[in-house]
Scaffold this active site. Structure first.
Site, PDB file in Angstrom:
ATOM      1  N   VAL A  63       0.857  -1.317  -0.067  1.00 25.25           N
ATOM      2  CA  VAL A  63       0.006   0.248  -0.027  1.00 25.25           C
ATOM      3  C   VAL A  63       1.027   1.386  -0.059  1.00 25.25           C
ATOM      4  O   VAL A  63       0.339   2.293  -0.363  1.00 25.25           O
ATOM      5  CB  VAL A  63      -0.972  -0.016   1.284  1.00 25.25           C
ATOM      6  CG1 VAL A  63      -2.054  -1.093   1.087  1.00 25.25           C
ATOM      7  CG2 VAL A  63      -0.191   0.069   2.483  1.00 25.25           C
ATOM      8  N   ASN A  89      -7.224  -0.747   6.280  1.00 19.65           N
ATOM      9  CA  ASN A  89      -6.996  -1.687   7.417  1.00 19.65           C
ATOM     10  C   ASN A  89      -5.526  -1.945   7.394  1.00 19.65           C
ATOM     11  O   ASN A  89      -4.826  -2.275   8.679  1.00 19.65           O
ATOM     12  CB  ASN A  89      -7.884  -2.823   7.428  1.00 19.65           C
ATOM     13  CG  ASN A  89      -7.451  -3.779   8.287  1.00 19.65           C
ATOM     14  OD1 ASN A  89      -7.721  -3.932   9.592  1.00 19.65           O
ATOM     15  ND2 ASN A  89      -6.426  -4.958   8.136  1.00 19.65           N
ATOM     16  N   TYR A 154       4.223   4.981  15.352  1.00 19.97           N
ATOM     17  CA  TYR A 154       3.065   4.360  15.194  1.00 19.97           C
ATOM     18  C   TYR A 154       1.848   5.444  15.534  1.00 19.97           C
ATOM     19  O   TYR A 154       0.928   5.631  15.030  1.00 19.97           O
ATOM     20  CB  TYR A 154       3.050   2.970  15.867  1.00 19.97           C
ATOM     21  CG  TYR A 154       1.782   2.042  15.843  1.00 19.97           C
ATOM     22  CD1 TYR A 154       1.425   1.570  14.623  1.00 19.97           C
ATOM     23  CD2 TYR A 154       0.677   2.253  16.944  1.00 19.97           C
ATOM     24  CE1 TYR A 154       0.420   0.867  14.478  1.00 19.97           C
ATOM     25  CE2 TYR A 154      -0.516   1.392  16.598  1.00 19.97           C
ATOM     26  CZ  TYR A 154      -0.583   0.736  15.692  1.00 19.97           C
ATOM     27  OH  TYR A 154      -1.744   0.137  15.429  1.00 19.97           O
ATOM     28  N   ALA A 156       2.051   8.331  15.896  1.00 12.31           N
ATOM     29  CA  ALA A 156       1.987   9.677  14.796  1.00 12.31           C
ATOM     30  C   ALA A 156       1.152   9.235  13.531  1.00 12.31           C
ATOM     31  O   ALA A 156       0.169  10.024  13.100  1.00 12.31           O
ATOM     32  CB  ALA A 156       3.331  10.173  14.489  1.00 12.31           C
ATOM     33  N   SER A 157       1.460   7.907  13.334  1.00 11.46           N
ATOM     34  CA  SER A 157       0.947   7.463  12.010  1.00 11.46           C
ATOM     35  C   SER A 157      -0.699   7.450  12.025  1.00 11.46           C
ATOM     36  O   SER A 157      -1.645   7.660  11.086  1.00 11.46           O
ATOM     37  CB  SER A 157       1.404   6.266  11.447  1.00 11.46           C
ATOM     38  OG  SER A 157       1.073   5.086  12.412  1.00 11.46           O
TER      39      SER A 157
HETATM   40  P1  NAI Z   1      -1.755  -8.120  11.530  1.00 13.45           P
HETATM   41  O1  NAI Z   1      -0.184  -7.620  11.594  1.00 13.45           O
HETATM   42  O2  NAI Z   1      -2.281  -9.052  12.044  1.00 13.45           O
HETATM   43  O3  NAI Z   1      -2.084  -7.630   9.838  1.00 13.45           O
HETATM   44  C1  NAI Z   1      -2.019  -6.492   9.097  1.00 13.45           C
HETATM   45  C2  NAI Z   1      -2.073  -6.965   7.631  1.00 13.45           C
HETATM   46  O4  NAI Z   1      -1.600  -5.910   6.880  1.00 13.45           O
HETATM   47  C3  NAI Z   1      -1.269  -8.325   7.436  1.00 13.45           C
HETATM   48  O5  NAI Z   1      -1.941  -9.287   6.386  1.00 13.45           O
HETATM   49  C4  NAI Z   1       0.037  -7.469   6.436  1.00 13.45           C
HETATM   50  O6  NAI Z   1       0.505  -8.449   5.435  1.00 13.45           O
HETATM   51  C5  NAI Z   1      -0.713  -6.370   5.814  1.00 13.45           C
HETATM   52  N1  NAI Z   1       0.386  -5.472   5.425  1.00 13.45           N
HETATM   53  C6  NAI Z   1       1.142  -4.949   6.246  1.00 13.45           C
HETATM   54  N2  NAI Z   1       1.918  -3.889   5.642  1.00 13.45           N
HETATM   55  C7  NAI Z   1       1.426  -3.876   4.468  1.00 13.45           C
HETATM   56  C8  NAI Z   1       1.840  -3.084   3.183  1.00 13.45           C
HETATM   57  N3  NAI Z   1       2.728  -2.223   3.133  1.00 13.45           N
HETATM   58  N4  NAI Z   1       1.028  -3.430   2.012  1.00 13.45           N
HETATM   59  C9  NAI Z   1      -0.241  -4.140   2.043  1.00 13.45           C
HETATM   60  N5  NAI Z   1      -0.159  -4.906   3.348  1.00 13.45           N
HETATM   61  C10 NAI Z   1       0.339  -4.806   4.037  1.00 13.45           C
HETATM   62  O7  NAI Z   1      -2.386  -6.573  12.183  1.00 13.45           O
HETATM   63  P2  NAI Z   1      -3.725  -6.423  12.966  1.00 13.45           P
HETATM   64  O8  NAI Z   1      -3.576  -6.478  14.268  1.00 13.45           O
HETATM   65  O9  NAI Z   1      -4.965  -7.205  12.106  1.00 13.45           O
HETATM   66  O10 NAI Z   1      -3.834  -4.823  12.719  1.00 13.45           O
HETATM   67  C11 NAI Z   1      -4.954  -4.340  11.395  1.00 13.45           C
HETATM   68  C12 NAI Z   1      -4.978  -2.779  11.575  1.00 13.45           C
HETATM   69  O11 NAI Z   1      -5.600  -2.647  12.993  1.00 13.45           O
HETATM   70  C13 NAI Z   1      -3.673  -2.128  11.642  1.00 13.45           C
HETATM   71  O12 NAI Z   1      -3.897  -1.010  11.099  1.00 13.45           O
HETATM   72  C14 NAI Z   1      -3.251  -1.890  12.927  1.00 13.45           C
HETATM   73  O13 NAI Z   1      -2.271  -0.878  12.956  1.00 13.45           O
HETATM   74  C15 NAI Z   1      -4.595  -1.774  13.580  1.00 13.45           C
HETATM   75  N6  NAI Z   1      -4.534  -1.994  15.003  1.00 13.45           N
HETATM   76  C16 NAI Z   1      -4.483  -3.229  15.776  1.00 13.45           C
HETATM   77  C17 NAI Z   1      -4.457  -3.324  16.886  1.00 13.45           C
HETATM   78  C18 NAI Z   1      -4.122  -4.745  17.581  1.00 13.45           C
HETATM   79  O14 NAI Z   1      -4.103  -4.675  19.016  1.00 13.45           O
HETATM   80  N7  NAI Z   1      -3.933  -5.755  16.904  1.00 13.45           N
HETATM   81  C19 NAI Z   1      -4.780  -2.022  17.928  1.00 13.45           C
HETATM   82  C20 NAI Z   1      -4.903  -1.065  16.978  1.00 13.45           C
HETATM   83  C21 NAI Z   1      -4.838  -0.840  15.911  1.00 13.45           C
END
Ligand code: NAI
Length: 246
Positions: A63, A89, A154, A156-157
């Site tokens: 992305v 997401n 993170y 900041a983002s």
């Molecule tokens: P995760 O690490 O389990 O999954 C993230 C997904 O995004 C993965 O499939 C990964 O391959 C994909 N990804 C990462 N960088 C990418 C890129 N440059 N281009 C395309 N795909 C990419 O993370 P999770 O926990 O499912 O998080 C989802 C969202 O929720 C994120 O934005 C995270 O910051 C946010 N979030 C998660 C929290 C948590 O406690 N798990 C808390 C607050 C926010």
């Protein structure tokens, strides 16, 4: 919830919250395009959803790379037509205390979490503007609303996502497109596996609810904001954190 027949793009949809959301949107009868840079996990999930009778497909893209995103958007348009709902997401963490964080680590997190949201929103907006309708939902975090030790990049983002959401609500609301953010608290996915036990215990104390969040809790928030029932909600940040004290 009326989502049936709509086309949704979920970034970071190969694993974690995004994968749960992909399945949840399929269950509501939506056509689901998964964007992720993890080709193996993304293809496997799309094939599984497809085998279960859903209209789901995987598109590989980083992305943070504008060309990658534009190519994926082109392929999605060819397969599904206009996208009704975009869920921004995808996100990463690269934690370090500020004095030990090098600028490349700082910038990579902003590239994925901020520029990634910008790239995807720009790629799918023209179709929504033309249709005079659309939903954009981006994933912030409690780190973006309250800050967090070791997460200057993170936090900041995720704060930037709130700024973009409120700006786009003003820019695109008049065109019939709502733009909202979801700020998850502590959700049990791969992302939090590296958090030390001591910190987990602290988070437990700060959460006035008898369990941690689950991917389904965030997927349900995405579904609600994408539904007809949320059609007048614009520019908001929905905190889904069990009432976590910040
Ligand atoms: P995760 O690490 O389990 O999954 C993230 C997904 O995004 C993965 O499939 C990964 O391959 C994909 N990804 C990462 N960088 C990418 C890129 N440059 N281009 C395309 N795909 C990419 O993370 P999770 O926990 O499912 O998080 C989802 C969202 O929720 C994120 O934005 C995270 O910051 C946010 N979030 C998660 C929290 C948590 O406690 N798990 C808390 C607050 C926010």
């Amino acid at each position: 919830m009326r989502i049936s027949g709509k086309t949704v793009v979920i970034t970071g949809g190969a694993k974690g919250i995004g994968a749960t959301a992909a399945r949840a949107f399929c269950e509501q009868g939506a056509q689901v395009a998964i964007i992720d840079f993890d080709e193996k996990a993304g293809e496997a999930l799309a094939q599984q959803l497809h085998a279960e009778g859903n209209d789901a497909a995987f598109f590989k893209a980083d992305v943070s790379d504008e060309q990658d995103v534009d190519s994926a958007a082109q392929a999605i348009a060819e397969q599904f037509g206009t996208v009704d709902i975009l869920v921004n997401n995808a996100g990463i963490t690269m934690d370090a205390m500020t004095l030990k964080m090098d600028v490349s680590t700082f910038k990579r997190v902003l590239d994925v979490n901020v520029t990634g949201v910008f790239n995807c929103t720009k790629a799918f907006l023209p179709g929504m503007v033309e249709a005079g309708a659309g939903r954009i939902i981006s994933t912030s975090s409690i780190a973006g609303t309250g800050g967090n030790v070791g997460q200057a990049n993170y936090a900041a983002s995720k704060a930037a996502i709130i700024g973009m959401t409120k700006t786009w609500a003003k820019e695109f609301g008049p065109k019939g497109i709502t733009v909202n953010a979801v700020a998850p608290g502590f959700i049990e996915t791969e992302m939090i596996e590296s958090i030390p036990e001591k910190v987990i215990a602290q988070i437990r104390q700060l959460t006035p609810f008898p369990r941690f969040g689950r991917p389904e809790d965030i997927a349900n928030a995405y579904l609600f904001l994408a539904s007809d029932q949320a059609s007048f909600i614009n520019g908001t940040v929905l905190e889904v954190d069990g009432g976590m004290l910040k």
